[in-house]
Design a protein around this motif. Sequence first.
Motif, PDB file in Angstrom:
ATOM      1  N   ALA A   8      40.199  26.355 -31.911  1.00 36.70           N
ATOM      2  CA  ALA A   8      38.879  25.888 -32.327  1.00 36.70           C
ATOM      3  C   ALA A   8      38.842  24.504 -31.424  1.00 36.70           C
ATOM      4  CB  ALA A   8      38.494  25.753 -33.624  1.00 36.70           C
ATOM      5  N   ALA A   9      39.677  23.687 -31.408  1.00 33.09           N
ATOM      6  CA  ALA A   9      39.796  22.329 -31.068  1.00 33.09           C
ATOM      7  C   ALA A   9      39.633  22.475 -29.523  1.00 33.09           C
ATOM      8  CB  ALA A   9      41.127  21.748 -31.212  1.00 33.09           C
ATOM      9  N   ARG A  10      40.277  23.507 -28.869  1.00 33.87           N
ATOM     10  CA  ARG A  10      39.981  23.494 -27.355  1.00 33.87           C
ATOM     11  C   ARG A  10      38.543  23.493 -26.827  1.00 33.87           C
ATOM     12  NH1 ARG A  10      44.191  28.129 -25.831  1.00 33.87           N
ATOM     13  NH2 ARG A  10      46.161  27.204 -26.634  1.00 33.87           N
ATOM     14  N   TYR A  11      37.691  24.142 -28.000  1.00 34.55           N
ATOM     15  CA  TYR A  11      36.044  24.167 -27.616  1.00 34.55           C
ATOM     16  C   TYR A  11      35.389  23.121 -28.361  1.00 34.55           C
ATOM     17  CZ  TYR A  11      37.727  28.669 -26.236  1.00 34.55           C
ATOM     18  OH  TYR A  11      38.528  29.878 -25.686  1.00 34.55           O
ATOM     19  N   PHE A  54      35.697  34.459 -32.571  1.00 34.09           N
ATOM     20  CA  PHE A  54      35.283  35.693 -31.550  1.00 34.09           C
ATOM     21  C   PHE A  54      34.596  35.085 -30.560  1.00 34.09           C
ATOM     22  CE2 PHE A  54      36.017  37.785 -35.818  1.00 34.09           C
ATOM     23  CZ  PHE A  54      36.736  39.018 -35.285  1.00 34.09           C
ATOM     24  N   ASP A  55      33.592  34.355 -30.753  1.00 32.82           N
ATOM     25  CA  ASP A  55      32.495  34.085 -29.698  1.00 32.82           C
ATOM     26  C   ASP A  55      33.183  33.024 -28.756  1.00 32.82           C
ATOM     27  OD1 ASP A  55      30.014  35.027 -30.970  1.00 32.82           O
ATOM     28  OD2 ASP A  55      30.036  33.472 -32.490  1.00 32.82           O
ATOM     29  N   GLY A  95      20.523  26.149 -50.533  1.00 32.87           N
ATOM     30  CA  GLY A  95      19.386  26.319 -49.672  1.00 32.87           C
ATOM     31  C   GLY A  95      19.314  25.044 -48.705  1.00 32.87           C
ATOM     32  N   LEU A  96      20.491  24.434 -48.594  1.00 34.14           N
ATOM     33  CA  LEU A  96      20.440  23.398 -47.543  1.00 34.14           C
ATOM     34  C   LEU A  96      20.717  23.712 -46.153  1.00 34.14           C
ATOM     35  CD1 LEU A  96      20.958  20.110 -47.504  1.00 34.14           C
ATOM     36  CD2 LEU A  96      23.336  20.522 -47.548  1.00 34.14           C
ATOM     37  N   ILE A  97      21.629  24.958 -45.772  1.00 34.02           N
ATOM     38  CA  ILE A  97      21.659  25.422 -44.618  1.00 34.02           C
ATOM     39  C   ILE A  97      21.679  26.962 -44.755  1.00 34.02           C
ATOM     40  CG2 ILE A  97      23.039  23.645 -43.748  1.00 34.02           C
ATOM     41  CD1 ILE A  97      25.592  25.499 -44.383  1.00 34.02           C
ATOM     42  N   LYS A  98      21.334  27.656 -43.631  1.00 33.97           N
ATOM     43  CA  LYS A  98      21.328  29.044 -43.652  1.00 33.97           C
ATOM     44  C   LYS A  98      22.495  29.696 -42.675  1.00 33.97           C
ATOM     45  CE  LYS A  98      17.272  29.140 -41.627  1.00 33.97           C
ATOM     46  NZ  LYS A  98      17.348  27.637 -41.262  1.00 33.97           N
ATOM     47  N   ALA A  99      22.884  30.890 -43.267  1.00 27.30           N
ATOM     48  CA  ALA A  99      23.864  31.385 -42.438  1.00 27.30           C
ATOM     49  C   ALA A  99      23.702  31.447 -40.763  1.00 27.30           C
ATOM     50  CB  ALA A  99      24.070  32.964 -42.985  1.00 27.30           C
ATOM     51  N   SER A 100      22.456  31.554 -40.387  1.00 24.47           N
ATOM     52  CA  SER A 100      22.146  31.465 -38.884  1.00 24.47           C
ATOM     53  C   SER A 100      22.504  30.145 -38.548  1.00 24.47           C
ATOM     54  CB  SER A 100      20.624  31.842 -38.834  1.00 24.47           C
ATOM     55  OG  SER A 100      19.816  30.816 -39.513  1.00 24.47           O
ATOM     56  N   ASP A 101      22.754  29.072 -39.197  1.00 25.36           N
ATOM     57  CA  ASP A 101      22.994  27.626 -38.843  1.00 25.36           C
ATOM     58  C   ASP A 101      24.367  27.752 -38.312  1.00 25.36           C
ATOM     59  OD1 ASP A 101      20.532  26.412 -39.357  1.00 25.36           O
ATOM     60  OD2 ASP A 101      21.114  26.220 -41.645  1.00 25.36           O
ATOM     61  N   ILE A 102      25.349  28.595 -38.453  1.00 25.76           N
ATOM     62  CA  ILE A 102      26.788  28.477 -37.993  1.00 25.76           C
ATOM     63  C   ILE A 102      26.580  29.112 -36.616  1.00 25.76           C
ATOM     64  CG2 ILE A 102      28.883  29.553 -38.226  1.00 25.76           C
ATOM     65  CD1 ILE A 102      27.606  27.911 -40.747  1.00 25.76           C
ATOM     66  N   LYS A 103      26.861  28.068 -35.515  1.00 29.01           N
ATOM     67  CA  LYS A 103      26.829  28.361 -34.151  1.00 29.01           C
ATOM     68  C   LYS A 103      27.556  29.429 -33.385  1.00 29.01           C
ATOM     69  CE  LYS A 103      24.797  23.964 -33.357  1.00 29.01           C
ATOM     70  NZ  LYS A 103      23.212  24.281 -32.765  1.00 29.01           N
ATOM     71  N   THR A 159      31.278  33.957 -25.457  1.00 29.26           N
ATOM     72  CA  THR A 159      29.777  33.776 -25.563  1.00 29.26           C
ATOM     73  C   THR A 159      29.384  32.603 -25.965  1.00 29.26           C
ATOM     74  OG1 THR A 159      30.117  34.740 -27.689  1.00 29.26           O
ATOM     75  CG2 THR A 159      30.063  36.565 -25.936  1.00 29.26           C
ATOM     76  N   HIS A 160      30.153  31.653 -26.421  1.00 30.30           N
ATOM     77  CA  HIS A 160      29.871  30.299 -26.723  1.00 30.30           C
ATOM     78  C   HIS A 160      30.620  29.291 -26.270  1.00 30.30           C
ATOM     79  CE1 HIS A 160      28.301  26.596 -28.958  1.00 30.30           C
ATOM     80  NE2 HIS A 160      27.275  27.367 -29.524  1.00 30.30           N
TER      81      HIS A 160
END
Length: 315
Positions: A119-122, A275-276, A263-271, A281-282
């Motif tokens: 993860a650190a690479r990105y 895998f990505d 309700g502070l964040i949504k699952a969709s907030d994970i960028k 893809t990211h």
Amino acid sequence: MKVISADDIDTALDPKTLADELKAAFQSDIEVPVRHHHDIARPDADATLLLMPAWTGRNAKEAYVGTKIVTIYPANGMKSLPSVMGTYLLIKGDTGEPLASLDGARLTLWRTAAASALAARYLVKPSASRMVMIGSGALAPFLIRAHCAESPISDVALWNHRPERAEYVARELKAQGLPVRAVDNLEAAIREADIISSATLSSTPLIRGAWLKDGAHLDCVGAFKPSMRETDDVAITRASLFCDTRAGALKEGGDYAQPIAAGLIKASDIKADLFDFARGTHRGRASSQEITMFKSVGTAIEDLAAAMAVWKRVS
């Protein structure tokens, strides 16, 4: 069946190579059922049993099946025992023949640190030179080595709720040539850090978002249950959020599960997840000023990839 010890695993692996192996695994079609997570009531502190199976897909050049059996006993620190113990069974995928029993605790340390390194690479700035390590348990040296292998780190501040433990581990790692020093002022250390890695079983936040400087990277690998948490709400709202796998990080780790429930964040907030990143893809970090957070709770993909890497080197 071959028995592969912790020393054998240490000899077979190095941080950068294992991060490469994990990247290849996240690009592949490894099958991962939902892991079994069982709470065990104990008079000193409740324990956990984890069962984590995985197997290579039908198009793999070499077929393997693996299962990790892990116990987590938080009170073991008071008994001079590691809190995490276990074993990994590697099986020949085309016949079901048991190949090896690997030290599960050591394999977990290696693959967890390698996931953070991948993860650190990105997500880490190329110029990152200052690191804070929160927690001085068995995982801390592996995370420090993994990050030092990926970034030009010249200073590692090690903090623990028991200062004498931080002092001991810092001395050991410094003697091995790593730039580690023990600190007792966590806020001051975090305010200066480019990388903040945390591996604790804390149920209350240790990392305050107000302490994070622009461009910092959070590497949160502790707090593996919904009731545990290492970061506060401010950190969550200031950071761009990433994880190892959405299936695990959104439900099992309290750093994301609690803010989602509130309700502070949504699952969709994970960028993005690993895998990505692995599949392109990211791209990861968007700017030098962006604060990034990687939440890791572990996945059987990482265990199987690490076990396969060890087997190929010792068989």
